[in-house]
Design a protein around this motif. Structure first.
Motif, PDB file in Angstrom:
ATOM      1  N   LEU A 152       0.861  -1.187   0.000  1.00 18.52           N
ATOM      2  CA  LEU A 152       0.000   0.000   0.000  1.00 18.52           C
ATOM      3  C   LEU A 152       0.896   1.236   0.000  1.00 18.52           C
ATOM      4  N   PRO A 153       0.944   1.957  -1.116  1.00 20.24           N
ATOM      5  CA  PRO A 153       1.825   3.123  -1.174  1.00 20.24           C
ATOM      6  C   PRO A 153       1.260   4.279  -0.357  1.00 20.24           C
ATOM      7  N   VAL A 154       2.139   5.087   0.197  1.00 19.56           N
ATOM      8  CA  VAL A 154       1.718   6.239   1.004  1.00 19.56           C
ATOM      9  C   VAL A 154       2.235   7.533   0.375  1.00 19.56           C
ATOM     10  N   PRO A 155       1.522   8.640   0.586  1.00 20.27           N
ATOM     11  CA  PRO A 155       1.999   9.918   0.042  1.00 20.27           C
ATOM     12  C   PRO A 155       3.334  10.313   0.685  1.00 20.27           C
ATOM     13  N   ASP A 156       4.291  10.602  -0.131  1.00 22.87           N
ATOM     14  CA  ASP A 156       5.598  11.065   0.351  1.00 22.87           C
ATOM     15  C   ASP A 156       5.462  12.559   0.642  1.00 22.87           C
ATOM     16  N   LEU A 162       2.204  18.519  -4.710  1.00 22.19           N
ATOM     17  CA  LEU A 162       0.742  18.504  -4.859  1.00 22.19           C
ATOM     18  C   LEU A 162       0.198  17.256  -4.175  1.00 22.19           C
ATOM     19  N   LEU A 163      -0.649  17.469  -3.184  1.00 23.47           N
ATOM     20  CA  LEU A 163      -1.266  16.344  -2.475  1.00 23.47           C
ATOM     21  C   LEU A 163      -2.777  16.458  -2.637  1.00 23.47           C
ATOM     22  N   VAL A 164      -3.377  15.429  -3.224  1.00 19.40           N
ATOM     23  CA  VAL A 164      -4.819  15.396  -3.414  1.00 19.40           C
ATOM     24  C   VAL A 164      -5.392  14.321  -2.494  1.00 19.40           C
ATOM     25  N   LEU A 165      -6.224  14.724  -1.544  1.00 19.33           N
ATOM     26  CA  LEU A 165      -6.815  13.792  -0.584  1.00 19.33           C
ATOM     27  C   LEU A 165      -8.273  13.543  -0.936  1.00 19.33           C
ATOM     28  N   LEU A 166      -8.612  12.277  -0.953  1.00 15.11           N
ATOM     29  CA  LEU A 166      -9.953  11.854  -1.366  1.00 15.11           C
ATOM     30  C   LEU A 166     -10.559  11.086  -0.193  1.00 15.11           C
ATOM     31  N   GLY A 167     -11.518  11.691   0.504  1.00 18.83           N
ATOM     32  CA  GLY A 167     -12.153  10.972   1.609  1.00 18.83           C
ATOM     33  C   GLY A 167     -11.208  10.709   2.761  1.00 18.83           C
ATOM     34  N   ALA A 168     -10.362  11.660   3.077  1.00 17.22           N
ATOM     35  CA  ALA A 168      -9.457  11.525   4.224  1.00 17.22           C
ATOM     36  C   ALA A 168      -9.426  12.852   4.966  1.00 17.22           C
ATOM     37  N   ASN A 169      -9.356  12.761   6.287  1.00 14.59           N
ATOM     38  CA  ASN A 169      -9.348  13.981   7.104  1.00 14.59           C
ATOM     39  C   ASN A 169      -8.205  13.887   8.120  1.00 14.59           C
ATOM     40  N   PRO A 170      -6.963  13.881   7.634  1.00 14.94           N
ATOM     41  CA  PRO A 170      -5.839  13.579   8.527  1.00 14.94           C
ATOM     42  C   PRO A 170      -5.644  14.557   9.683  1.00 14.94           C
ATOM     43  N   VAL A 292      -1.988  11.333  -5.263  1.00 12.65           N
ATOM     44  CA  VAL A 292      -3.396  11.258  -4.867  1.00 12.65           C
ATOM     45  C   VAL A 292      -3.508  10.164  -3.812  1.00 12.65           C
ATOM     46  N   HIS A 293      -4.208  10.463  -2.719  1.00 12.04           N
ATOM     47  CA  HIS A 293      -4.383   9.471  -1.651  1.00 12.04           C
ATOM     48  C   HIS A 293      -5.866   9.346  -1.327  1.00 12.04           C
ATOM     49  N   GLY A 294      -6.391   8.152  -1.458  1.00  9.53           N
ATOM     50  CA  GLY A 294      -7.790   7.900  -1.105  1.00  9.53           C
ATOM     51  C   GLY A 294      -7.844   7.135   0.204  1.00  9.53           C
ATOM     52  N   ARG A 295      -8.746   7.509   1.075  1.00  8.30           N
ATOM     53  CA  ARG A 295      -8.852   6.786   2.338  1.00  8.30           C
ATOM     54  C   ARG A 295     -10.279   6.502   2.747  1.00  8.30           C
TER      55      ARG A 295
END
Ligand code: MGD
Ligand code: MGD
Ligand code: SF4
Ligand code: MO
Length: 702
Positions: A152-156, A162-170, A292-295
């Motif tokens: 499972l790759p993680v955003p570096d 550019l970080l695009v978050l999809l359904g995540a509220n870190p 892009v990171h979807g969670r």
């Protein structure tokens, strides 16, 4: 000061704990931890409350003939449980014993090393877990595309632009499938160096409020948006595969699929206009370091499987997979993907068989937990008659929890392993309490694998056990050996169990560390105190691809599911749908008994957009009756434009005031369970994962 590691969320912060006798007097962030760098959130301090909590169980309980839970000795309890489980499986077959494994197992070294042996001993098809109310689609996509469910790759985040978050509220969750302690500082640093944060979420979350751009998408529409982003990229740019070019199969299949999904076609469905979609697509393609990171919100919805697939495709075809500043893989010192002696996690399986009642596909040997109540209630061969719940609270955490609750009361045997008499354990025949988190050794087997930097940290117990308590792994090991003996397992199997028990979790970890790629040992980690820094993430494909496999960009099950999305685009949509939320001072369903997390007003409130409030006669501070196919609740209302019109939002993990719950602070707090509204039949048909997001509801004043 004793070093410790916070086991509450995926950030895995390094802590320093002050102890007097068996009292925890202070909890601080460890500034020398290479990953968390001193960070901690309010929940870490509440570990002291948890330790001191008078409601936390200090000895095992057994239900007597009068129906009361009374103290019992460990040997007596474990022997009787093994006898009864064995009798049930001998008479009705192995599937008659079910399992539910909750989230804290993953944060528990003992269970990561000893749990699998117990599940193997039980060999039931009715092993379920919190995976299928959470991240299953991401694991499915990794399994089908990269050959291993945990690749499972993680955003570096520290190097991206550019970080695009999809359904995540870190900013609230502290990151998920992404071990990123101190995420606020990291996101601020991203923006300070001129980078951009984009949040795609139906709600203007705490993270969205700090982003450069917030796209308030309609719940469940992410797959369509991702297809449109890919459409633009294939139409206006050439795919850029970089060092992965010779490894990728299925590029032309993806090209032909996305041709049908122009932004104009999906805009009415997603609520995001075509021009915005086009700009975002080109930005992702043209920014050298982007990801892009979807969670959670991306996986617990109607099309979770498609979303997880398309996120990985998008990162791959834009050259952002396995590159600095993109989606990267950690290389942990103890690697569950390549672990020695069969101690690791397998590559995963999918749809080898389907569940007995609902016909849902297995994933890695598990049917979706959404169908557990069916498996208990529906008579026939393979019906679940006994259930072991380990570190879970499915009455509050699975869809249509009220139905599951009814099912649980009809079981011949319910065993709960956990520290609290919570909404599930209060129904049990046996409750087996483990030691509190700070009284057990800790190493993150899973979260080092998902971390934004390669580090390794181990902590011995910071406090002694404070009652007649056992470690989870001791309970698991005792049961495994008892069951193996009763079925007459071979001498070899029993010798293996004894050898493993002799090693204990620390011994197993030591072996894995020594044989791992960084050649560490437990001794090195103990000496280091705050852990060992192994450096930033590095590109590691193809080496890290499981068994030298290739990257499958267009797996057949994903392609086959597109018809369902096409149909959804044409279907009428419900007037109002429900989504969930997390809060900084909650931890799923189980930390509401910590006094310092419960200060302030009512948090279990329904957020309603002003237009919806006006249409349904609701007022700010008033109460609403919310009804779904499966149930109804009454809750306080907050009118806010934080949510999109047509979307209402309620947090999960509440609803503690039930007979038999022994958590006084939590029970006094009020609140309702959102899972008394969510529907067990609303699942992502591809993966079987629960689709919490987008539950149709009706609203009226209470
Ligand atoms: N509607 C809706 N439902 C959801 C979610 C949502 O956002 N919305 N979130 C989902 C997600 S992401 C998850 S992970 C699940 C969580 O669902 P579960 O894992 O079922 O529930 P938790 O609330 O995490 O409860 C954990 C239980 O384990 C016990 N426990 C804590 N530590 C230990 C330990 O070390 N050993 C043992 N034996 N027990 C321990 C606690 O006392 C508690 O009883 O809920 C899911 N359900
Ligand atoms: N404080 C705190 N931290 C936690 C937890 C906790 O309970 N409390 N739980 C832990 C656990 S077990 C997990 S799994 C992680 C989860 O951590 P995250 O993945 O960050 O999950 P959430 O905070 O629930 O954020 C999910 C977001 O998805 C949005 N959403 C809902 N539906 C959709 C949709 O259809 N599309 C899109 N694009 N977005 C949607 C929601 O509005 C929400 O903002 O958090 C962990 N950390
Ligand atoms: S962010 Fe997570 S790991 Fe860190 S202190 Fe808070 S709950 Fe613990
Ligand atoms: Mo989760």
């Amino acid at each position: 000061m004793k070093p410790a590691i916070c086991p509450l969320c995926e950030a895995s912060c390094g802590l320093l704990v002050e102890v007097e006798g068996d009292r925890v007097t202070s909890v601080r962030g460890d500034p020398d931890d290479a990953l968390s760098r001193g960070h901690l959130c309010p929940k870490a301090a509440a570990l002291a409350d948890l330790h001191a909590d008078p409601d936390r169980l200090r000895h095992p309980l057994r239900r007597n003939a009068a129906g009361e839970l009374v103290r019992v000795g460990w040997e007596e309890a474990l022997d009787e449980i093994a006898d009864r489980l064995h009798a049930i499986r001998s008479t009705h077959g192995k599937d008659a014993v079910g399992l539910y494994l909750g989230n804290p197992n993953v944060h528990n070294l003992g269970m990561m090393t000893f749990g699998p042996n117990l599940w193997r001993e039980l060999r039931t098809r009715n092993r379920t877990s919190a995976t299928s109310v959470d991240q299953l689609p991401h694991q499915l996509a990794a399994h089908l595309m990269l050959g291993h469910q945990l690749l499972l790759p993680v955003p570096d985040v520290d190097r991206t632009e550019l970080l695009v978050l999809l359904g995540a509220n870190p900013l609230v969750s502290n990151g998920s499938l992404w071990t990123v302690p101190d995420v606020r500082k990291r996101l601020d640093a991203l923006r300070a160096r001129g980078g951009r944060l984009v949040v795609i979420d139906p709600r203007r979350t705490e993270t969205a409020a700090r982003a450069d751009e917030h796209l308030p998408i309609a719940p469940g529409a992410d797959a369509a948006l991702l297809l449109a982003l890919l459409h633009v990229i294939f139409a206006e740019r050439e795919p850029r595969l970089g060092h992965l070019a010779s490894l990728v199969d299925g590029l032309e299949d993806v090209r032909s699929v996305v041709a049908d999904w122009p932004p104009e076609r999906v805009a009415p469905f997603t609520g995001i206009d075509a021009a915005t979609t086009r700009t975002l697509a080109l930005r992702i393609a043209d920014t050298p370091r982007a990801v892009v990171h979807g969670r959670f919100g991306a996986s617990t919805q109607d099309f979770g499987g498609l979303v997880a697939w398309l996120v990985l495709v998008l990162n791959t075809v834009t050259g952002h997979l396995d590159t600095a500043g993109g989606a990267m893989f950690a290389e942990p010192a103890f690697d569950p993907i390549h672990a020695p002696l069969g101690l690791g996690v397998g590559p995963g399986t999918f749809a080898r068989w389907t569940s007995r009642v609902a016909g849902l596909p297995e994933f890695s040997g598990e049917p979706p937990v959404a169908t557990l109540a069916d498996e208990i209630l529906e008579p026939g061969e393979g019906q679940v008659r006994a259930l072991v719940v380990w570190a879970g609270n499915p009455v509050l955490s699975t869809p249509n929890g009220a139905r599951l609750e009814r099912a649980l009361t009809g079981l011949e045997l319910l065993v709960c392993v956990g520290p609290m008499l919570d909404e599930t354990a209060r129904l049990a025949h046996f409750v087996l309490p483990p030691v509190a988190p700070l009284a057990r050794p800790h190493y993150d087997v899973i979260f080092h694998l998902l971390a934004v930097r390669n580090t390794a940290r181990y902590a011995d117990p910071a406090v002694p056990p404070d009652g007649d308590l056992r470690q989870d792994w001791e309970i698991a090991s005792h049961l495994t050996r008892g069951l193996a003996r009763r079925r007459g397992a071979s001498w070899k199997v029993r010798a293996q169990h004894r050898a493993l028990a002799w090693l204990g979790p620390a011994g197993v970890l030591d072996l894995g560390l020594r044989l791992g790629r960084h050649r560490l040992s437990l001794r090195t980690l103990r000496r280091s105190g705050s852990g060992v820094d192994l450096g930033p993430l590095r590109p590691c494909l193809p080496e890290r691809l499981a068994r030298g496999r290739r990257i499958a960009l267009a797996p057949a099950p994903m392609l086959a599911d597109l018809d369902r999305l096409r149909a959804a685009l044409e279907a009428p949509r419900p007037d109002v749908v429900l989504i969930g939320r997390r809060e900084l001072r909650s931890n799923n369903s189980w930390m509401h008994n910590a006094p310092r997390l419960m200060k302030g007003g009512d948090r279990c409130v329904l957020q309603v957009h002003p237009e919806d409030a006006a249409r349904h006669g609701l007022v700010d501070g008033g109460r609403a009756r919310v009804e779904s196919r499966v149930g109804a609740v009454e809750v306080p209302v907050r009118v806010t434009d934080e949510v999109r019109p047509g979307v209402v939002c309620l947090p999960h993990g509440w609803g503690h005031a039930r007979d038999g719950v022994r958590q006084r602070v939590a029970a006094a707090a009020g609140g309702v369970s959102v899972n008394d509204l969510t529907d067990e039949r609303r699942i992502d048909a591809l993966s079987g994962n629960a689709a919490f997001s987008g539950t149709p509801v009706t609203l009226r004043p209470a």
